[in-house]
Design a protein around this motif. Structure first.
Motif, PDB file in Angstrom:
ATOM      1  N   ALA A 190       1.501  -3.369 -17.410  1.00 30.21           N
ATOM      2  CA  ALA A 190       0.097  -3.233 -16.734  1.00 30.21           C
ATOM      3  C   ALA A 190      -0.310  -2.411 -14.888  1.00 30.21           C
ATOM      4  O   ALA A 190       0.323  -3.078 -14.178  1.00 30.21           O
ATOM      5  N   VAL A 191       0.120  -1.226 -15.181  1.00 36.23           N
ATOM      6  CA  VAL A 191      -0.566  -0.568 -14.081  1.00 36.23           C
ATOM      7  C   VAL A 191      -1.435   0.556 -13.497  1.00 36.23           C
ATOM      8  O   VAL A 191      -1.763   1.024 -14.643  1.00 36.23           O
ATOM      9  N   GLN A 192      -2.161   0.182 -12.569  1.00 37.49           N
ATOM     10  CA  GLN A 192      -3.567   1.106 -12.510  1.00 37.49           C
ATOM     11  C   GLN A 192      -4.031   1.318 -11.198  1.00 37.49           C
ATOM     12  O   GLN A 192      -3.846   0.397 -10.369  1.00 37.49           O
ATOM     13  N   PHE A 193      -4.168   2.587 -11.099  1.00 38.42           N
ATOM     14  CA  PHE A 193      -4.678   2.646  -9.863  1.00 38.42           C
ATOM     15  C   PHE A 193      -6.116   2.906  -9.319  1.00 38.42           C
ATOM     16  O   PHE A 193      -7.321   2.628 -10.065  1.00 38.42           O
ATOM     17  N   PHE A 194      -6.292   2.176  -7.994  1.00 41.49           N
ATOM     18  CA  PHE A 194      -7.447   2.285  -7.156  1.00 41.49           C
ATOM     19  C   PHE A 194      -7.300   3.117  -6.771  1.00 41.49           C
ATOM     20  O   PHE A 194      -7.467   3.393  -5.537  1.00 41.49           O
ATOM     21  N   ALA A 195      -7.912   4.363  -7.599  1.00 43.99           N
ATOM     22  CA  ALA A 195      -8.164   5.658  -6.862  1.00 43.99           C
ATOM     23  C   ALA A 195      -8.259   6.054  -5.477  1.00 43.99           C
ATOM     24  O   ALA A 195      -8.151   6.588  -4.409  1.00 43.99           O
ATOM     25  N   ALA A 196      -9.955   5.697  -5.223  1.00 52.09           N
ATOM     26  CA  ALA A 196     -10.826   5.279  -4.220  1.00 52.09           C
ATOM     27  C   ALA A 196      -9.970   5.105  -2.662  1.00 52.09           C
ATOM     28  O   ALA A 196      -9.994   5.765  -1.506  1.00 52.09           O
ATOM     29  N   ARG A 197      -8.932   4.258  -2.488  1.00 58.08           N
ATOM     30  CA  ARG A 197      -8.497   3.267  -2.164  1.00 58.08           C
ATOM     31  C   ARG A 197      -6.908   3.790  -1.675  1.00 58.08           C
ATOM     32  O   ARG A 197      -6.016   2.631  -0.832  1.00 58.08           O
ATOM     33  N   LYS A 198      -6.418   3.951  -3.058  1.00 63.67           N
ATOM     34  CA  LYS A 198      -4.981   4.400  -2.599  1.00 63.67           C
ATOM     35  C   LYS A 198      -4.146   3.180  -3.107  1.00 63.67           C
ATOM     36  O   LYS A 198      -2.747   3.281  -2.212  1.00 63.67           O
ATOM     37  N   GLN A 199      -5.134   2.499  -3.883  1.00 62.55           N
ATOM     38  CA  GLN A 199      -3.988   1.146  -4.383  1.00 62.55           C
ATOM     39  C   GLN A 199      -4.005   1.412  -5.718  1.00 62.55           C
ATOM     40  O   GLN A 199      -4.042   2.143  -6.192  1.00 62.55           O
ATOM     41  N   LEU A 200      -3.097   0.672  -5.072  1.00 59.35           N
ATOM     42  CA  LEU A 200      -2.402   0.018  -7.239  1.00 59.35           C
ATOM     43  C   LEU A 200      -2.680  -1.636  -7.836  1.00 59.35           C
ATOM     44  O   LEU A 200      -2.627  -2.495  -7.461  1.00 59.35           O
ATOM     45  N   PHE A 201      -3.130  -1.223  -9.339  1.00 56.05           N
ATOM     46  CA  PHE A 201      -2.918  -2.590  -9.404  1.00 56.05           C
ATOM     47  C   PHE A 201      -2.315  -2.947 -10.283  1.00 56.05           C
ATOM     48  O   PHE A 201      -1.321  -1.846 -11.546  1.00 56.05           O
ATOM     49  N   VAL A 202      -1.733  -4.529 -10.283  1.00 54.83           N
ATOM     50  CA  VAL A 202      -0.266  -4.417 -10.792  1.00 54.83           C
ATOM     51  C   VAL A 202      -0.560  -5.483 -11.727  1.00 54.83           C
ATOM     52  O   VAL A 202      -0.674  -6.993 -11.235  1.00 54.83           O
ATOM     53  N   PHE A 203      -0.191  -5.830 -13.496  1.00 58.71           N
ATOM     54  CA  PHE A 203      -0.198  -7.259 -14.152  1.00 58.71           C
ATOM     55  C   PHE A 203       1.191  -7.109 -14.749  1.00 58.71           C
ATOM     56  O   PHE A 203       2.004  -6.231 -15.193  1.00 58.71           O
ATOM     57  N   SER A 204       1.638  -8.358 -14.075  1.00 55.34           N
ATOM     58  CA  SER A 204       3.052  -9.000 -14.992  1.00 55.34           C
ATOM     59  C   SER A 204       2.760 -10.462 -16.365  1.00 55.34           C
ATOM     60  O   SER A 204       1.735 -10.658 -15.945  1.00 55.34           O
ATOM     61  N   LYS A 205       3.953 -10.719 -16.553  1.00 56.52           N
ATOM     62  CA  LYS A 205       3.705 -10.805 -17.971  1.00 56.52           C
ATOM     63  C   LYS A 205       3.426 -12.370 -17.113  1.00 56.52           C
ATOM     64  O   LYS A 205       2.973 -13.283 -18.398  1.00 56.52           O
ATOM     65  N   ASP A 206       3.703 -13.061 -16.788  1.00 56.25           N
ATOM     66  CA  ASP A 206       3.939 -14.333 -16.026  1.00 56.25           C
ATOM     67  C   ASP A 206       1.890 -14.602 -15.397  1.00 56.25           C
ATOM     68  O   ASP A 206       1.702 -15.484 -14.684  1.00 56.25           O
ATOM     69  N   LYS A 207       0.686 -13.573 -15.832  1.00 58.88           N
ATOM     70  CA  LYS A 207       0.323 -13.513 -15.731  1.00 58.88           C
ATOM     71  C   LYS A 207      -0.641 -13.855 -13.843  1.00 58.88           C
ATOM     72  O   LYS A 207      -1.514 -14.081 -13.787  1.00 58.88           O
ATOM     73  N   VAL A 208       0.280 -12.854 -13.477  1.00 56.84           N
ATOM     74  CA  VAL A 208       0.290 -12.301 -11.799  1.00 56.84           C
ATOM     75  C   VAL A 208      -0.431 -11.033 -11.702  1.00 56.84           C
ATOM     76  O   VAL A 208       0.143 -10.597 -12.184  1.00 56.84           O
ATOM     77  N   LEU A 209      -1.614 -11.164 -11.159  1.00 58.27           N
ATOM     78  CA  LEU A 209      -2.345  -9.485 -10.951  1.00 58.27           C
ATOM     79  C   LEU A 209      -1.878  -9.232  -9.137  1.00 58.27           C
ATOM     80  O   LEU A 209      -2.403 -10.244  -8.480  1.00 58.27           O
ATOM     81  N   ARG A 210      -1.947  -8.243  -8.880  1.00 56.63           N
ATOM     82  CA  ARG A 210      -0.777  -7.999  -7.617  1.00 56.63           C
ATOM     83  C   ARG A 210      -1.794  -6.455  -7.010  1.00 56.63           C
ATOM     84  O   ARG A 210      -2.097  -5.824  -8.172  1.00 56.63           O
ATOM     85  N   LEU A 211      -2.854  -6.509  -6.187  1.00 64.25           N
ATOM     86  CA  LEU A 211      -2.991  -5.270  -5.627  1.00 64.25           C
ATOM     87  C   LEU A 211      -1.632  -5.015  -4.408  1.00 64.25           C
ATOM     88  O   LEU A 211      -1.630  -5.529  -3.418  1.00 64.25           O
ATOM     89  N   TRP A 212      -1.483  -3.337  -4.306  1.00 67.85           N
ATOM     90  CA  TRP A 212      -0.662  -3.296  -3.396  1.00 67.85           C
ATOM     91  C   TRP A 212      -1.160  -1.917  -2.664  1.00 67.85           C
ATOM     92  O   TRP A 212      -2.189  -0.752  -3.888  1.00 67.85           O
ATOM     93  N   ASP A 213      -1.109  -1.011  -2.096  1.00 64.54           N
ATOM     94  CA  ASP A 213      -0.655  -0.580  -0.781  1.00 64.54           C
ATOM     95  C   ASP A 213      -0.168   0.786  -1.543  1.00 64.54           C
ATOM     96  O   ASP A 213       1.233   0.456  -1.161  1.00 64.54           O
ATOM     97  N   ILE A 214      -0.602   1.722  -1.892  1.00 65.59           N
ATOM     98  CA  ILE A 214       0.787   2.788  -2.341  1.00 65.59           C
ATOM     99  C   ILE A 214       0.935   3.119  -0.636  1.00 65.59           C
ATOM    100  O   ILE A 214       2.641   3.392  -0.704  1.00 65.59           O
ATOM    101  N   GLN A 215       0.992   3.511   0.451  1.00 64.78           N
ATOM    102  CA  GLN A 215       1.115   4.173   1.596  1.00 64.78           C
ATOM    103  C   GLN A 215       2.454   3.151   2.271  1.00 64.78           C
ATOM    104  O   GLN A 215       3.458   3.551   2.618  1.00 64.78           O
TER     105      GLN A 215
END
Length: 492
Positions: free
Chosen positions: A390-415
């Motif tokens: 799963a992926v979804q943008f945090f539009a206001a902050r130019k960040q991206l939520f990413v969820f993987s099959k090992d049940k780990v959520l990461r927040l990425w800075d896109i820039q």
């Protein structure tokens, strides 16, 4: 992680441990308590000196550490604090080493503990939707039940979306879309039909209209309405035969479809529309678009994006994995662009301001694409240990939520393409599961469904988690050129 050389004259006589280990909350507000409780606010100058020395092999050389090494060394060197606190401190440090940590401390969301919302049913969650008009959440399950939750996250009621209770055991709900401009929801079923329900009814959801006779079972849907002309709307759907189809509505506020000749005039009666009749063009209030480029692969996700004026769809195949179908000037024809992605993808999301598509890959990678450039990636986000689902943008902050099959959520800075946060989610153990994302950006709530479980990550207010140097308001700041430091004045 590394530490740059610094020439600070610090108080080397500071005693280890927090300054106020037993009375943190004495005379302080809840917000101040939250701020003071942060590890970085409790470390003394002497503690920071010890941390700095760990990284300095010589005046001209520093060393690097992994997160695990840092946590282990800090608990030994500093002598107090938990491993969890030092792990959080590590995550806040600038891994790009470009001064980015100062900005990051202000924009990285701080979350409350993961909360599991109470569930009364054991079937799989198929969709989570927030209704802006009524400030309610709709959570729909495979067996055909809709849970209505208030803005306070209290379950208000559970209603069936089919009046034929006898068929519930043999009928699966596959997807749902919210038609907010006309106060309806569209629900797709395994019996190859789409039903439209009235949200304004004071009783159970009455079915006002049925689209029957679809050639394939629709398994994903999306809806868009024009903010400047609510009559213009687009309902897009993908099915198990690989077809992507779009119903472009032109008089949505008046009527979604034309009333069939000879149909019952009773306003409460359900109107049945034949899919073949709709595709033939007999209904003047809408027109159809579509393609078959996915060649028999199940369409896992579909959406219409107004800024691109295109329908984006995806499958798990490595051929025609993602298709961008742009409407041409006539609006009645589509120009196709196909992306072939190795090993296929689970999902995607598009950020209109960045003009980027993020794809959740089976190969543990998140790929960033320019929708107009097929041959070259904009970037790749590495670091996940399992398939990204799963992926979804945090539009206001130019960040991206990413969820993987090992049940780990990461927040990425896109820039900077840097991982800002890592959160391990404590879902039940299961090798086969369905996971959905819904980020309510306005309320700072991230919903993650895991089969029948629904978890909530709620953001703390930004101000309560900012690193503060004083308990009271700062009234004056002066710079001392001799000491080369700032002197702050605070009010008591």
């Amino acid at each position: 992680m590394s530490c740059q050389n610094a020439t600070l004259e610090l108080n080397k006589g500071s005693q280890p441990g927090p300054e106020n280990p037993e009375g943190i909350s004495q005379g302080a507000t809840a917000e101040e308590d939250a701020c003071i409780a942060l590890l970085e606010n409790q470390l003394s100058l002497g503690d920071f000196v010890q941390i700095q020395r760990v990284f300095e092999v010589s005046p001209s050389q520093t060393i690097c550490m992994s997160r695990e090494e840092f946590v282990q060394r800090m608990t030994e060197i500093v002598g107090w604090g938990t491993k969890e606190e030092y792990g959080e401190l590590f995550d806040k440090v600038d891994v790009a080493q470009d001064g980015y940590e100062q900005a990051k401390a202000m924009v990285v969301p701080q979350w409350k503990d993961l909360e599991f919302l109470p569930v009364k049913h054991k079937d799989i969650i198929q969709k989570v939707i927030f209704l802006r008009s009524s400030s309610r959440y709709l959570i729909i399950r495979k067996e055909g039940l809709v849970g209505i939750w208030g803005e306070n996250l209290k379950l208000q009621e559970v209603l069936p979306v089919t009046s034929d209770a006898k068929n519930l055991k043999h009928l699966w709900l596959t997807s749902m879309a919210s038609l907010e401009n006309v106060n309806k929801i569209a629900v797709a079923f395994t019996r190859k039909e789409i039903c439209f329900y009235d949200l304004l009814s004071k009783e159970e959801f009455p079915c006002q209209c049925k689209l029957q006779g679809l050639k394939g079972t629709p398994i994903c849907m999306d809806y868009w309405d024009d903010p400047f002309d609510a009559n213009e709307s687009v309902l897009s759907l993908g099915d198990i035969t690989g077809k992507v189809q779009v119903i472009a509505l032109t008089t949505a506020l008046i009527s979604l479809f034309e009333h069939p000749a000879g149909a019952c005039e009773d306003e409460e009666a359900t109107v049945t529309i034949n899919w073949a009749e709709l595709c033939s063009g007999h209904h003047k209030c809408c027109y159809m678009l579509g393609h078959k480029l996915h060649c028999g692969d199940w369409v896992r996700q579909v959406t219409y994006n107004a800024s691109l004026d295109a329908i984006i769809s995806s499958t798990t195949s490595n051929t025609n994995t993602m298709v961008l179908a742009c409407r041409e000037k006539s609006k009645k024809h589509l120009k196709m662009t196909s992306f072939n992605i190795a090993q296929g993808i689970h999902a995607f999301d598009y950020h209109s301001r960045l003009n980027l598509i993020a794809t959740a890959g089976f190969n543990n990678k998140v790929c960033l694409w320019n929708p107009y450039v097929v041959s070259k990636l904009v970037g790749v986000l590495w670091g996940h240990s399992a398939s990204v689902i799963a992926v979804q943008f945090f539009a206001a902050r130019k960040q991206l939520f990413v969820f993987s099959k090992d049940k780990v959520l990461r927040l990425w800075d896109i820039q900077h393409q840097v991982s800002l946060q890592r959160i391990a989610c404590s879902f039940s153990k299961s090798q086969d599961f369905r996971c959905l994302f819904h980020f309510d950006e306005a309320h700072g709530r991230l919903f993650i469904s895991f089969n029948n479980q629904l978890a909530l990550l709620a953001m703390n207010s930004d101000s309560s988690k900012r690193v503060k140097s004083h308990k009271k308001a700062v009234t004056c700041v002066l710079y001392n050129s001799v000491l080369k430091s700032e002197i702050c004045m605070k009010c008591n």
